[in-house]
Design a protein around this motif. Sequence first.
Motif, mmCIF file in Angstrom:
data_model
loop_
_atom_site.group_PDB
_atom_site.id
_atom_site.type_symbol
_atom_site.label_atom_id
_atom_site.label_comp_id
_atom_site.label_asym_id
_atom_site.label_seq_id
_atom_site.Cartn_x
_atom_site.Cartn_y
_atom_site.Cartn_z
ATOM 1 N N PRO A 65 42.144 -52.462 -0.241
ATOM 2 C CA PRO A 65 41.099 -53.102 0.551
ATOM 3 C C PRO A 65 40.727 -52.303 1.801
ATOM 4 O O PRO A 65 39.580 -52.329 2.247
ATOM 5 N N LEU A 66 41.699 -51.552 2.362
ATOM 6 C CA LEU A 66 41.424 -50.791 3.571
ATOM 7 C C LEU A 66 40.528 -49.596 3.290
ATOM 8 O O LEU A 66 39.778 -49.149 4.153
ATOM 9 N N TRP A 67 40.626 -49.035 2.097
ATOM 10 C CA TRP A 67 39.817 -47.867 1.784
ATOM 11 C C TRP A 67 38.327 -48.193 1.827
ATOM 12 O O TRP A 67 37.509 -47.337 2.102
ATOM 13 N N GLY A 68 37.980 -49.429 1.524
ATOM 14 C CA GLY A 68 36.579 -49.817 1.554
ATOM 15 C C GLY A 68 36.158 -50.428 2.872
ATOM 16 O O GLY A 68 35.027 -50.860 3.020
ATOM 17 N N GLN A 69 37.048 -50.465 3.825
ATOM 18 C CA GLN A 69 36.752 -51.093 5.116
ATOM 19 C C GLN A 69 36.309 -50.048 6.118
ATOM 20 O O GLN A 69 36.877 -48.963 6.200
ATOM 21 N N VAL A 70 35.259 -50.354 6.890
ATOM 22 C CA VAL A 70 34.739 -49.445 7.902
ATOM 23 C C VAL A 70 34.815 -50.118 9.268
ATOM 24 O O VAL A 70 34.367 -51.253 9.424
ATOM 25 N N ARG A 71 35.393 -49.422 10.216
ATOM 26 C CA ARG A 71 35.495 -49.966 11.567
ATOM 27 C C ARG A 71 34.104 -50.203 12.143
ATOM 28 O O ARG A 71 33.204 -49.372 12.007
ATOM 29 N N ARG A 117 31.587 -39.769 19.118
ATOM 30 C CA ARG A 117 32.759 -40.615 19.335
ATOM 31 C C ARG A 117 33.114 -41.434 18.091
ATOM 32 O O ARG A 117 34.091 -42.177 18.105
ATOM 33 N N LEU A 118 32.328 -41.298 17.042
ATOM 34 C CA LEU A 118 32.551 -42.063 15.824
ATOM 35 C C LEU A 118 33.310 -41.228 14.795
ATOM 36 O O LEU A 118 33.235 -39.994 14.797
#
Length: 308
Positions: free
Chosen positions: A18-24, A33-34
């Motif tokens: 699930p984290l691999w598809g999550q974007v901050r 800065r991104l």
Amino acid sequence: MNVQFRSQLLVFALACSPLWGQVRKLHSRDMTRLSNVQVADFLKRSDIIFIPVGAVETNGIMPSDRDYVSPLAYAMTMADELDALYMPGLIWSYPGTTMIAPATVNISPTQGLDFLRAVAQSLLRDGFRRQVYISSGQGPAPLTAGTLVREFYDVEHVPILYIDMDTYLPKLKLPPDARSKALYGAHYITGRIIDLPLKGDYGEAESKAAGPVPENTGLAGLSKLGYAGSLSLGSWVPDVMAHGGGREPVLPATAAEREEWGRQGQAQIIAVVKQMRLREAMDDLKKHDEYTNKVLVPKFGKILPGSR
């Protein structure tokens, strides 16, 4: 690979997937800065980026980078207005008349153009097709940024935009006090309000020349006849204090007053940007791009510069 290890690896992968598809969520609109993941995700919904162009040069008792800070503040405000990004641009642009001062950093218009062209080409490859370059308070900036957008269109067949706020703002027909605190607003927006001096910081000689200044009657005559200006005639200021500060600069008396002027200026800059109809302009820029590449490029083919 044994069964137990494969099972552990599978559990780890399932836990992390699930984290691999999550974007901050964007914590800044400054592209630098991104993370790469954030920028790539942003480009799925927009290709707009704002780039300031300015100079570092003597401004008397005022900050030497104020002609860069002003367009930077506009770029930041425009990015907020359009849910876009901005990035640091050309800080060391051609200063023109002020290269006689120790606070001035001098690069030629051609050197600035080469730098911006490389930046623009890189941004285009990355996916930023709608690039907007901004200057404010820097007379020679069109020598660099104006040449950039003209040559970039001819070679790349992509229209990028240059906004010279000094020539654009009169079109808005703003009342005299609508930008009275814009300089303070720019430094407030960019977190540099402390750079602006308070009254008395430089003693009684806040606006006086560094030494005797003979009159340049030739330049004065040319100016009177309308034959002077950064894009018309080469010249240098005759004194390091003769540019940017004004004869009697109006300065805040206290840090609290300076802060308040900053907030007032921020509101003025936001109000200006809202009147610029940037969303409509960006839509039209996209249509112009599509027309260029669907109609003009196929029509004129190899005769066009940059065609292969």
